[in-house]
Motif scaffolding. Structure first.
Motif, mmCIF file in Angstrom:
data_model
loop_
_atom_site.group_PDB
_atom_site.id
_atom_site.type_symbol
_atom_site.label_atom_id
_atom_site.label_comp_id
_atom_site.label_asym_id
_atom_site.label_seq_id
_atom_site.Cartn_x
_atom_site.Cartn_y
_atom_site.Cartn_z
ATOM 1 N N LEU A 1 -5.374 -43.058 30.544
ATOM 2 C CA LEU A 1 -5.113 -41.629 30.094
ATOM 3 C C LEU A 1 -3.610 -41.377 29.977
ATOM 4 N N ARG A 2 -3.450 -41.073 28.752
ATOM 5 C CA ARG A 2 -1.856 -40.584 28.401
ATOM 6 C C ARG A 2 -2.011 -39.168 27.852
ATOM 7 N N LEU A 3 -1.150 -38.342 28.541
ATOM 8 C CA LEU A 3 -1.043 -37.002 27.830
ATOM 9 C C LEU A 3 0.509 -36.587 27.631
ATOM 10 N N PRO A 4 0.760 -35.697 26.446
ATOM 11 C CA PRO A 4 -0.383 -35.776 25.523
ATOM 12 C C PRO A 4 -0.519 -37.017 24.902
ATOM 13 N N ARG A 5 -1.852 -36.888 24.266
ATOM 14 C CA ARG A 5 -2.452 -38.062 23.636
ATOM 15 C C ARG A 5 -1.660 -38.392 22.391
ATOM 16 N N PRO A 6 -1.039 -39.520 22.171
ATOM 17 C CA PRO A 6 -0.171 -39.924 21.039
ATOM 18 C C PRO A 6 -0.741 -39.538 19.785
ATOM 19 N N ASP A 7 -2.116 -39.402 19.669
ATOM 20 C CA ASP A 7 -2.783 -39.193 18.270
ATOM 21 C C ASP A 7 -2.580 -38.000 17.769
ATOM 22 N N LEU A 8 -2.213 -37.106 18.724
ATOM 23 C CA LEU A 8 -1.982 -35.517 18.266
ATOM 24 C C LEU A 8 -0.862 -35.867 17.349
ATOM 25 N N VAL A 9 0.067 -36.398 17.377
ATOM 26 C CA VAL A 9 1.362 -36.536 16.033
ATOM 27 C C VAL A 9 1.197 -37.695 15.441
ATOM 28 N N GLN A 10 0.164 -38.442 15.481
ATOM 29 C CA GLN A 10 -0.009 -39.584 14.422
ATOM 30 C C GLN A 10 -0.917 -39.321 13.489
ATOM 31 N N HIS A 11 -1.969 -38.736 13.754
ATOM 32 C CA HIS A 11 -3.304 -38.650 12.793
ATOM 33 C C HIS A 11 -3.426 -37.125 12.342
ATOM 34 N N ALA A 12 -3.644 -36.833 11.075
ATOM 35 C CA ALA A 12 -4.052 -35.514 10.584
ATOM 36 C C ALA A 12 -5.322 -34.943 11.233
ATOM 37 N N PHE A 13 -6.255 -35.853 11.431
ATOM 38 C CA PHE A 13 -7.553 -35.566 11.769
ATOM 39 C C PHE A 13 -7.373 -35.008 13.323
#
Length: 179
Positions: A115-127
């Motif tokens: 668990l990483r917060l905030p999740r790195p995907d938030l700023v990496q992927h448009a979806f």
């Protein structure tokens, strides 16, 4: 006198590319049953990332959780498992249901562990970012200190999403959430 357990606003990213309307609609029903009212983004269709496969349907959800971040993450994994999520294949592969805890209040978790917060995907992927910006434009990224709408406005990656039809039984959740 009854004690009320404190809640924390959690933001989730949901996706599926195997019977996605069925699995996502069922996941929303289960989330509503467990956590109550949800804030639900529009649904977006996106290409599979990291492998050749059917397009994904993706959306974001806001909910108030009486669980801590680790407990909520475990609950979400069990939800995925109930919908046939396989964890023994390649990391990038088709999925019946993928539910990620993206933000949990302003909590920051880094380092070892799942668990990483905030999740790195938030700023990496448009979806992940676009649906989040739709429903939580003023929520601030705990590390970058700016709102999600501002992050989306400055996003330079591929914006290859298209609005998909709403899922069955996903009524409009109302106005965007306040921070």
């Amino acid at each position: 006198m009854t004690e009320t357990k404190a809640t924390t606003r959690a933001w989730l990213s949901l996706g599926s590319n195997q019977s996605p309307q069925c699995h996502l609609a069922a996941a929303l029903r289960e989330l509503r049953e467990r956590f109550g009212e949800l804030v639900v983004s529009p649904v977006y269709r996106t290409r599979a990332v990291g492998f050749d496969g059917p397009d994904f349907l993706n959306l974001a959800v806001g909910l108030d959780s009486d669980l801590d971040a680790v407990e909520l993450d475990r609950w979400l994994h069990a939800l995925e498992d109930r919908h046939g999520r396989r964890r023994d294949g390649p990391r990038f592969s088709s999925r019946t249901l993928d539910v990620d805890l993206v933000l949990f209040g302003d909590e920051v978790r880094e380092g070892p562990g799942h668990l990483r917060l905030p999740r790195p995907d938030l700023v990496q992927h448009a979806f992940v970012l676009k649906p989040m910006a739709d429903i939580a434009p003023d929520v601030r990224h705990p590390l970058q200190g700016v709102g999600l709408a501002q992050l989306w406005a400055g996003y330079t990656g591929p914006r290859d999403l298209e609005v998909a039809p709403d899922l069955p039984e996903t009524p409009d959740s109302g106005p965007p959430a306040s921070p």
